[in-house]
Design a protein around this motif. Structure first.
Motif, PDB file in Angstrom:
ATOM      1  N   ILE A 152      49.724  54.560  38.257  1.00 15.38           N
ATOM      2  CA  ILE A 152      51.114  53.208  38.211  1.00 15.38           C
ATOM      3  C   ILE A 152      50.911  53.004  39.492  1.00 15.38           C
ATOM      4  CG2 ILE A 152      53.076  52.542  38.405  1.00 15.38           C
ATOM      5  CD1 ILE A 152      52.707  53.264  35.312  1.00 15.38           C
ATOM      6  N   ASN A 153      50.921  51.655  39.445  1.00 16.57           N
ATOM      7  CA  ASN A 153      50.439  51.246  41.187  1.00 16.57           C
ATOM      8  C   ASN A 153      51.494  50.274  41.719  1.00 16.57           C
ATOM      9  OD1 ASN A 153      47.459  52.566  41.578  1.00 16.57           O
ATOM     10  ND2 ASN A 153      46.971  51.768  40.017  1.00 16.57           N
ATOM     11  N   GLY A 154      51.554  49.767  43.052  1.00 16.73           N
ATOM     12  CA  GLY A 154      52.051  48.747  43.394  1.00 16.73           C
ATOM     13  C   GLY A 154      51.669  47.472  43.819  1.00 16.73           C
ATOM     14  N   MET A 155      51.480  47.279  44.749  1.00 15.59           N
ATOM     15  CA  MET A 155      51.807  45.844  45.304  1.00 15.59           C
ATOM     16  C   MET A 155      49.742  45.970  46.471  1.00 15.59           C
ATOM     17  SD  MET A 155      51.910  42.298  45.714  1.00 15.59           S
ATOM     18  CE  MET A 155      53.578  42.663  44.444  1.00 15.59           C
ATOM     19  N   VAL A 156      49.075  44.926  46.239  1.00 14.94           N
ATOM     20  CA  VAL A 156      48.012  44.502  46.469  1.00 14.94           C
ATOM     21  C   VAL A 156      47.666  43.131  46.319  1.00 14.94           C
ATOM     22  CG1 VAL A 156      45.442  44.875  46.037  1.00 14.94           C
ATOM     23  CG2 VAL A 156      46.345  46.672  44.836  1.00 14.94           C
ATOM     24  N   LYS A 157      47.490  42.742  48.355  1.00 21.02           N
ATOM     25  CA  LYS A 157      46.657  41.027  48.092  1.00 21.02           C
ATOM     26  C   LYS A 157      45.588  40.937  48.869  1.00 21.02           C
ATOM     27  CE  LYS A 157      51.599  39.992  48.444  1.00 21.02           C
ATOM     28  NZ  LYS A 157      52.924  38.902  49.046  1.00 21.02           N
ATOM     29  N   VAL A 158      44.869  40.647  48.794  1.00 18.46           N
ATOM     30  CA  VAL A 158      43.356  40.368  49.409  1.00 18.46           C
ATOM     31  C   VAL A 158      43.008  39.365  49.205  1.00 18.46           C
ATOM     32  CG1 VAL A 158      41.104  41.295  48.565  1.00 18.46           C
ATOM     33  CG2 VAL A 158      42.676  42.863  47.813  1.00 18.46           C
ATOM     34  N   LYS A 159      42.752  38.575  50.210  1.00 15.51           N
ATOM     35  CA  LYS A 159      41.661  37.480  50.880  1.00 15.51           C
ATOM     36  C   LYS A 159      40.163  36.925  51.234  1.00 15.51           C
ATOM     37  CE  LYS A 159      44.381  37.028  55.069  1.00 15.51           C
ATOM     38  NZ  LYS A 159      44.956  35.818  56.028  1.00 15.51           N
ATOM     39  N   ASN A 160      39.405  36.128  50.805  1.00 15.58           N
ATOM     40  CA  ASN A 160      38.543  36.056  51.421  1.00 15.58           C
ATOM     41  C   ASN A 160      37.189  36.673  50.775  1.00 15.58           C
ATOM     42  OD1 ASN A 160      39.436  34.010  52.375  1.00 15.58           O
ATOM     43  ND2 ASN A 160      39.776  35.035  54.413  1.00 15.58           N
ATOM     44  N   ILE A 161      37.046  36.783  49.497  1.00 12.97           N
ATOM     45  CA  ILE A 161      36.211  37.530  48.305  1.00 12.97           C
ATOM     46  C   ILE A 161      35.014  36.490  48.424  1.00 12.97           C
ATOM     47  CG2 ILE A 161      35.251  38.348  46.848  1.00 12.97           C
ATOM     48  CD1 ILE A 161      39.191  39.387  45.854  1.00 12.97           C
ATOM     49  N   THR A 162      33.622  36.773  48.600  1.00 12.49           N
ATOM     50  CA  THR A 162      32.638  36.216  48.696  1.00 12.49           C
ATOM     51  C   THR A 162      31.217  37.062  47.315  1.00 12.49           C
ATOM     52  OG1 THR A 162      32.902  35.380  50.687  1.00 12.49           O
ATOM     53  CG2 THR A 162      31.055  35.485  49.603  1.00 12.49           C
ATOM     54  N   ALA A 163      30.802  36.716  46.774  1.00 15.47           N
ATOM     55  CA  ALA A 163      29.649  37.284  46.377  1.00 15.47           C
ATOM     56  C   ALA A 163      28.305  36.621  46.040  1.00 15.47           C
ATOM     57  CB  ALA A 163      29.886  37.535  44.059  1.00 15.47           C
ATOM     58  N   VAL A 164      27.565  36.736  46.270  1.00 16.26           N
ATOM     59  CA  VAL A 164      25.722  36.762  46.137  1.00 16.26           C
ATOM     60  C   VAL A 164      25.363  36.896  44.924  1.00 16.26           C
ATOM     61  CG1 VAL A 164      23.986  35.818  47.668  1.00 16.26           C
ATOM     62  CG2 VAL A 164      26.295  35.905  48.518  1.00 16.26           C
ATOM     63  N   SER A 165      24.888  36.500  44.248  1.00 16.30           N
ATOM     64  CA  SER A 165      23.719  37.355  43.164  1.00 16.30           C
ATOM     65  C   SER A 165      24.524  38.278  42.547  1.00 16.30           C
ATOM     66  CB  SER A 165      22.851  37.228  43.994  1.00 16.30           C
ATOM     67  OG  SER A 165      21.813  37.335  42.526  1.00 16.30           O
ATOM     68  N   CYS A 166      25.543  38.547  41.765  1.00 19.35           N
ATOM     69  CA  CYS A 166      26.513  39.377  41.756  1.00 19.35           C
ATOM     70  C   CYS A 166      26.720  39.457  40.501  1.00 19.35           C
ATOM     71  CB  CYS A 166      27.862  39.750  42.821  1.00 19.35           C
ATOM     72  SG  CYS A 166      27.186  39.720  44.200  1.00 19.35           S
ATOM     73  N   GLY A 167      27.086  40.440  39.445  1.00 20.65           N
ATOM     74  CA  GLY A 167      27.608  40.534  38.087  1.00 20.65           C
ATOM     75  C   GLY A 167      28.563  39.082  37.966  1.00 20.65           C
ATOM     76  N   THR A 168      29.803  39.967  38.888  1.00 22.32           N
ATOM     77  CA  THR A 168      30.943  38.827  38.883  1.00 22.32           C
ATOM     78  C   THR A 168      31.485  39.070  40.449  1.00 22.32           C
ATOM     79  OG1 THR A 168      32.706  40.586  38.617  1.00 22.32           O
ATOM     80  CG2 THR A 168      31.740  39.751  36.859  1.00 22.32           C
ATOM     81  N   ALA A 169      32.290  37.777  40.696  1.00 15.89           N
ATOM     82  CA  ALA A 169      32.435  37.764  42.002  1.00 15.89           C
ATOM     83  C   ALA A 169      34.801  38.572  42.321  1.00 15.89           C
ATOM     84  CB  ALA A 169      33.616  36.837  42.696  1.00 15.89           C
ATOM     85  N   TYR A 170      35.033  38.994  40.952  1.00 19.18           N
ATOM     86  CA  TYR A 170      36.224  39.472  40.875  1.00 19.18           C
ATOM     87  C   TYR A 170      36.854  39.931  39.484  1.00 19.18           C
ATOM     88  CZ  TYR A 170      41.427  40.783  40.723  1.00 19.18           C
ATOM     89  OH  TYR A 170      42.460  41.483  40.657  1.00 19.18           O
ATOM     90  N   GLN A 171      37.251  40.868  39.090  1.00 19.92           N
ATOM     91  CA  GLN A 171      37.227  41.207  38.045  1.00 19.92           C
ATOM     92  C   GLN A 171      38.616  42.224  38.403  1.00 19.92           C
ATOM     93  OE1 GLN A 171      33.386  42.826  37.040  1.00 19.92           O
ATOM     94  NE2 GLN A 171      34.684  45.013  37.325  1.00 19.92           N
ATOM     95  N   CYS A 172      39.626  42.398  36.899  1.00 21.36           N
ATOM     96  CA  CYS A 172      40.645  43.535  37.035  1.00 21.36           C
ATOM     97  C   CYS A 172      40.455  43.186  35.061  1.00 21.36           C
ATOM     98  CB  CYS A 172      41.995  42.554  37.598  1.00 21.36           C
ATOM     99  SG  CYS A 172      42.333  40.719  36.534  1.00 21.36           S
ATOM    100  N   GLY A 173      40.975  44.515  35.041  1.00 21.69           N
ATOM    101  CA  GLY A 173      41.267  45.034  33.821  1.00 21.69           C
ATOM    102  C   GLY A 173      42.878  45.766  33.729  1.00 21.69           C
ATOM    103  N   PRO A 174      42.893  45.497  32.330  1.00 21.08           N
ATOM    104  CA  PRO A 174      44.300  46.654  32.180  1.00 21.08           C
ATOM    105  C   PRO A 174      43.919  48.663  31.764  1.00 21.08           C
ATOM    106  CG  PRO A 174      43.228  46.897  29.809  1.00 21.08           C
ATOM    107  CD  PRO A 174      41.972  45.729  30.613  1.00 21.08           C
ATOM    108  N   GLY A 175      45.271  49.183  31.800  1.00 20.85           N
ATOM    109  CA  GLY A 175      45.279  50.259  32.138  1.00 20.85           C
ATOM    110  C   GLY A 175      45.712  51.028  30.801  1.00 20.85           C
ATOM    111  N   PHE A 176      45.884  52.778  30.689  1.00 17.75           N
ATOM    112  CA  PHE A 176      46.370  53.050  29.291  1.00 17.75           C
ATOM    113  C   PHE A 176      46.326  54.862  29.523  1.00 17.75           C
ATOM    114  CE2 PHE A 176      41.372  54.258  31.284  1.00 17.75           C
ATOM    115  CZ  PHE A 176      41.816  56.301  31.496  1.00 17.75           C
TER     116      PHE A 176
END
Length: 300
Positions: A152-176
């Protein structure tokens, strides 16, 4: 100061997914019961080994959450970079931490730069009040991934993400819920976690785990190629930003841009998490099949 010291464990034999043999692991550092700390100016030379270069974890002793310090707290981590990390691991991974700030993180030719996949923290795992800026990845899996597992995680704030020839630039998913941790509540991050400023540049050098190939479309599958030197499967950028959270938690992803992608690629792809498919059956119909070693083609 802009200067880096080097930790070089490129002499350790690499771990190759699906290939019989030893699992070789290494880390540059592990943070647990620390407070008011600085980690700065570190360059890690990896060899596609198991584990991320730096990990942040809580203590696990019963009742440790009553201790004065039981997980990394009030820390600054900056100017931290690596090369040749495993596609399934990467630079920095957080399993537990509070009030941590990261800046100028970079990974080239490997895995995940900033990995908030909080799967090994146990009952006292989870992160809160995490901030980061200037996260970069080139020829890797992704600059940033968020997967709560059971924490159970709290707050995360991120800015300025850069991807060059990557699978994705940002990804997020559910827990279990695995029936062991956090009172049988599925893992999650706080609603309102903010990702501000994501830029992806299309390329065809992204490393792919075999289990992730099933989600590629026919055009992407035709562009997969095998890199003999590293024993990695590589291929095209798949998504720009991908949100698989569904109704489990609600991130804010904004100011997303891209260049070089097919016109049909959405800036933010919202889709549920999918079951893995048989990667051998899929690849057999594409040019990469003839270049693969036996351990990646043998159905046994």
């Amino acid at each position: 100061s802009g200067e880096y010291f080097t930790i070089d464990y490129s002499h350790i034999p690499r771990t190759v997914k699906n290939k019989p043999g030893d699992k070789n692991s290494a880390r540059a550092f592990k943070c647990t019961q620390v407070r008011n700390f600085l980690i700065e100016g570190m360059y890690v030379i990896d060899n596609w080994t198991t584990h991320c270069a730096g990990i942040f974890v809580p203590a696990k002793a019963p009742g440790c959450d009553k201790w004065e310090v039981f997980k990394p707290t009030a820390g600054l981590i900056r100017n931290f970079k690596s090369i040749n990390s495993s596609p399934g691991y990467g630079l920095a991974q957080l399993h537990g931490g509070y009030d941590l700030h990261f800046e100028n993180l970079s990974t080239t030719n490997g895995g995940i730069t900033f990995r908030l996949e909080t799967g090994a923290g146990g009952h006292y795992g989870g992160v809160d009040q995490i901030t980061a800026e200037n996260i970069y990845c080139e020829n890797g899996a992704t600059p940033m991934a968020m997967g709560p597992h059971t924490a159970i995680n709290g707050m995360v704030k991120v800015k300025n993400i850069t991807a060059v020839s990557c699978g994705t630039a940002y990804q997020c998913g559910p827990g279990f819920n695995d029936g062991r941790d956090n009172s049988n509540i599925p893992g999650r991050f706080a609603d309102g976690c903010t990702i501000d400023g994501v830029h992806a540049v299309y390329g065809e050098n992204a490393p792919y785990h075999t289990k992730s190939i099933g989600g590629l479309n026919e055009d992407q599958l035709s562009k997969l190629w095998y890199e003999k030197e590293t024993e990695l499967i590589r291929g095209p950028s798949r998504w720009i930003a991908r949100d698989k959270t569904g109704d489990s938690w609600s991130p804010i992803i904004k100011n997303v841009t891209a260049e070089g992608f097919p016109a049909s690629t959405p800036l933010i792809k919202e889709a549920p998490k999918q079951a893995n498919k048989d990667f051998r059956k899929i690849r057999k119909n594409y040019p990469i099949w003839k270049d693969l070693p036996d351990y990646l083609t043998d159905p046994t």
